[in-house]
Write a protein that holds these residues in place. Sequence first.
Motif, mmCIF file in Angstrom:
data_model
loop_
_atom_site.group_PDB
_atom_site.id
_atom_site.type_symbol
_atom_site.label_atom_id
_atom_site.label_comp_id
_atom_site.label_asym_id
_atom_site.label_seq_id
_atom_site.Cartn_x
_atom_site.Cartn_y
_atom_site.Cartn_z
ATOM 1 N N HIS A 145 14.586 5.400 1.829
ATOM 2 C CA HIS A 145 14.863 5.289 3.255
ATOM 3 C C HIS A 145 13.725 4.654 4.035
ATOM 4 O O HIS A 145 12.567 4.645 3.598
ATOM 5 N N ALA A 146 14.092 4.152 5.186
ATOM 6 C CA ALA A 146 13.097 3.716 6.160
ATOM 7 C C ALA A 146 12.408 4.939 6.756
ATOM 8 O O ALA A 146 12.821 6.081 6.552
ATOM 9 N N GLY A 147 11.362 4.697 7.520
ATOM 10 C CA GLY A 147 10.588 5.795 8.066
ATOM 11 C C GLY A 147 11.257 6.475 9.249
ATOM 12 O O GLY A 147 12.021 5.874 9.994
ATOM 13 N N VAL A 148 10.979 7.746 9.414
ATOM 14 C CA VAL A 148 11.322 8.510 10.610
ATOM 15 C C VAL A 148 10.019 8.965 11.256
ATOM 16 O O VAL A 148 9.683 8.574 12.365
ATOM 17 N N TRP A 149 9.248 9.755 10.531
ATOM 18 C CA TRP A 149 7.946 10.197 11.027
ATOM 19 C C TRP A 149 6.828 9.296 10.526
ATOM 20 O O TRP A 149 5.682 9.412 10.988
ATOM 21 N N LEU A 150 7.136 8.425 9.580
ATOM 22 C CA LEU A 150 6.251 7.327 9.202
ATOM 23 C C LEU A 150 6.828 6.049 9.782
ATOM 24 O O LEU A 150 7.998 5.998 10.166
ATOM 25 N N ASN A 151 6.031 5.007 9.812
ATOM 26 C CA ASN A 151 6.370 3.841 10.604
ATOM 27 C C ASN A 151 6.917 2.662 9.805
ATOM 28 O O ASN A 151 6.940 1.540 10.310
ATOM 29 N N ASN A 152 7.352 2.870 8.577
ATOM 30 C CA ASN A 152 7.955 1.766 7.827
ATOM 31 C C ASN A 152 9.367 1.523 8.337
ATOM 32 O O ASN A 152 10.235 2.391 8.234
ATOM 33 N N ARG A 153 9.615 0.350 8.873
ATOM 34 C CA ARG A 153 10.920 0.042 9.458
ATOM 35 C C ARG A 153 11.963 -0.238 8.381
ATOM 36 O O ARG A 153 13.162 -0.209 8.654
ATOM 37 N N LEU A 154 11.508 -0.579 7.179
ATOM 38 C CA LEU A 154 12.412 -0.871 6.072
ATOM 39 C C LEU A 154 12.263 0.207 5.000
ATOM 40 O O LEU A 154 11.240 0.895 4.931
ATOM 41 N N PRO A 155 13.276 0.368 4.146
ATOM 42 C CA PRO A 155 13.199 1.403 3.111
ATOM 43 C C PRO A 155 11.979 1.246 2.213
ATOM 44 O O PRO A 155 11.555 0.129 1.900
ATOM 45 N N ALA A 156 11.424 2.376 1.815
ATOM 46 C CA ALA A 156 10.282 2.408 0.902
ATOM 47 C C ALA A 156 10.443 3.592 -0.039
ATOM 48 O O ALA A 156 11.118 4.573 0.283
ATOM 49 N N ARG A 157 9.802 3.516 -1.189
ATOM 50 C CA ARG A 157 10.010 4.544 -2.199
ATOM 51 C C ARG A 157 9.268 5.840 -1.891
ATOM 52 O O ARG A 157 9.434 6.821 -2.629
ATOM 53 N N PHE A 158 8.492 5.865 -0.807
ATOM 54 C CA PHE A 158 7.837 7.125 -0.453
ATOM 55 C C PHE A 158 8.640 7.938 0.554
ATOM 56 O O PHE A 158 8.163 8.973 1.034
ATOM 57 N N HIS A 159 9.854 7.510 0.890
ATOM 58 C CA HIS A 159 10.792 8.351 1.654
ATOM 59 C C HIS A 159 12.090 8.371 0.858
ATOM 60 O O HIS A 159 12.804 7.370 0.779
ATOM 61 N N VAL A 160 12.402 9.517 0.269
ATOM 62 C CA VAL A 160 13.499 9.621 -0.686
ATOM 63 C C VAL A 160 14.483 10.700 -0.248
ATOM 64 O O VAL A 160 14.079 11.785 0.174
ATOM 65 N N GLY A 176 0.821 -1.198 0.000
ATOM 66 C CA GLY A 176 0.000 0.000 0.000
ATOM 67 C C GLY A 176 0.858 1.252 0.000
ATOM 68 O O GLY A 176 2.087 1.193 -0.133
ATOM 69 N N GLY A 177 0.237 2.389 0.132
ATOM 70 C CA GLY A 177 0.957 3.647 0.129
ATOM 71 C C GLY A 177 1.400 4.065 1.511
ATOM 72 O O GLY A 177 1.278 3.324 2.497
ATOM 73 N N TYR A 178 1.892 5.288 1.591
ATOM 74 C CA TYR A 178 2.436 5.792 2.851
ATOM 75 C C TYR A 178 1.375 5.879 3.936
ATOM 76 O O TYR A 178 1.689 5.818 5.135
ATOM 77 N N THR A 179 0.099 6.009 3.547
ATOM 78 C CA THR A 179 -0.948 6.172 4.561
ATOM 79 C C THR A 179 -1.076 4.952 5.463
ATOM 80 O O THR A 179 -1.593 5.065 6.583
ATOM 81 N N GLU A 180 -0.603 3.798 4.998
ATOM 82 C CA GLU A 180 -0.629 2.609 5.839
ATOM 83 C C GLU A 180 0.414 2.665 6.954
ATOM 84 O O GLU A 180 0.402 1.830 7.855
ATOM 85 N N TYR A 181 1.302 3.639 6.885
ATOM 86 C CA TYR A 181 2.411 3.727 7.838
ATOM 87 C C TYR A 181 2.346 4.999 8.686
ATOM 88 O O TYR A 181 3.341 5.425 9.245
ATOM 89 N N LEU A 182 1.166 5.559 8.778
ATOM 90 C CA LEU A 182 0.987 6.710 9.653
ATOM 91 C C LEU A 182 0.867 6.245 11.098
ATOM 92 O O LEU A 182 0.175 5.275 11.405
ATOM 93 N N TYR A 183 1.546 6.927 11.996
ATOM 94 C CA TYR A 183 1.333 6.686 13.417
ATOM 95 C C TYR A 183 -0.056 7.166 13.819
ATOM 96 O O TYR A 183 -0.593 8.127 13.246
ATOM 97 N N ASP A 184 -0.626 6.532 14.829
ATOM 98 C CA ASP A 184 -1.786 7.103 15.490
ATOM 99 C C ASP A 184 -1.364 8.452 16.076
ATOM 100 O O ASP A 184 -0.286 8.577 16.663
ATOM 101 N N LEU A 185 -2.188 9.445 15.903
ATOM 102 C CA LEU A 185 -1.807 10.789 16.333
ATOM 103 C C LEU A 185 -1.588 10.897 17.832
ATOM 104 O O LEU A 185 -0.934 11.832 18.301
ATOM 105 N N ASN A 186 -2.124 9.949 18.590
ATOM 106 C CA ASN A 186 -1.922 9.956 20.034
ATOM 107 C C ASN A 186 -0.735 9.108 20.473
ATOM 108 O O ASN A 186 -0.456 9.015 21.675
ATOM 109 N N ALA A 187 -0.041 8.492 19.511
ATOM 110 C CA ALA A 187 1.118 7.675 19.863
ATOM 111 C C ALA A 187 2.185 8.552 20.513
ATOM 112 O O ALA A 187 2.401 9.698 20.097
ATOM 113 N N PRO A 188 2.887 8.033 21.541
ATOM 114 C CA PRO A 188 3.897 8.847 22.227
ATOM 115 C C PRO A 188 4.957 9.413 21.297
ATOM 116 O O PRO A 188 5.461 10.514 21.540
#
Length: 435
Positions: A393-408, A30-42
């Motif tokens: 790259h892997a996610g920083v503010w998104l939650n993909n632990r492995l590299p993905a093409r939506f973080h460049v 899926g796209g980057y939206t599948e890797y959004l943190y819950d807004l209340n996550a610490p």
Amino acid sequence: MVTEQDNDIDDFFSTARVAGRDEAVELPTGGYTEYLYDLNAPVLAEWRGLGYEEFSEKKRSPHFVQELLDSWEELYQEPFVGITTDGTVWDGLYRLPDTAAPTDAGPVAAAEALLAGLSTDERERVAHSLGAAEWRAWSNPEFVIHRVGLRLEDLDAHKVEAALEVVRASLSAEGYERVREAMSLNGFLGALTELPTIMNDQSYWFALYGTPSAREPWGWQLFGHHVAVNFVTVGGRHVVAPVFLGAEPALSDSRPPLFEAREQVAIELAGSLTEAQRTKAVVYRSVLDPAMPEGRVHPADERHVAGAFRDNRVVPAEGLCGRDLTDRQRGLLRAIAEDFLLLLVGPQREATLADFDAHLDETWFSWYGATDGSQPFYFRIHSPVLLAELDHHAGVWLNNRLPARFHVHTTLRMPNGNDYGKAYLAEWEKRTGEG
């Protein structure tokens, strides 16, 4: 929505991003939206409401970040040499025109208008000498490392507009659009995470170097999260390097991927390779190939080698040499290089491409990962006069632990001493007796 992540280094960086793995690194279905943190996550909530200074102070405090900053500070304190393949600068690569055309009046007028509208204190903070060490203080994280010049978000709207007009007047129209797009995507990330005081489209520092002049060398710098552009004009030539442009995510609901066209041409080139060519060009079979030597993947930079504070890095040539490419493949390689040089105005871009063309037989193309676009990938073009790379790259503010093409992340350098136009400046000083 993802609510948590196993982070082994700190709240943002996990060991997964640097650990070799035998299995392929697959693209998310899926796209980057599948890797959004819950807004209340610490990982998000603890920063909410902080300004960039408060955030930066807290972000710099963990031991891991302190070690990273210490290593970058050591590199920053080194005397400038330039990126080389073996530690020795190749002299004579950069020659100024015998007769220098006057600098376009647009950037000069824009810079003078900016200075005229600033307060005395702001003028003192924005202005640096042409040889100032601050040229090399730029960085691309969202937290502040060095404060250089003026922070756009701290300025009145008309002063922000005046600073950006210097950028617009200096770059090509399409190049300026790309820079502003990357800045806008930073604002989009701030909206996605509800952290607009940390990440917005004005989270950037702007500085001037030298005195804006139609004939004398001068330049400017813009840097912050996922954007760093260094511009200098000297003796009829423009240099826009180092450049760092990236985004997380690199697209939005209303915007196509930031580097989509560049990636497609790169995949076309990689896919055109014969088996013999591929054996040389594909240095590692994935972006986390366990065959990589220790330290090849950096927890912050991942695979890219030419980012912030790496002005003197020794980068050995690797991959496939340009002399072993077909004419069509050489054309594709040139098209990728041209896209990296998009920020330059047309005549300056053509002059820089002519320098690139002159060294095509000494240029190397390297690739990490599958060559059909089915996996995240890294590639580098490494010429005596140009080093350009793109890394997923892997996610920083998104939650993909492995590299993905939506973080460049992408970088552009002028190896062998011409980052920040320094080789041109040395020749200018020799010709004019200045400096």
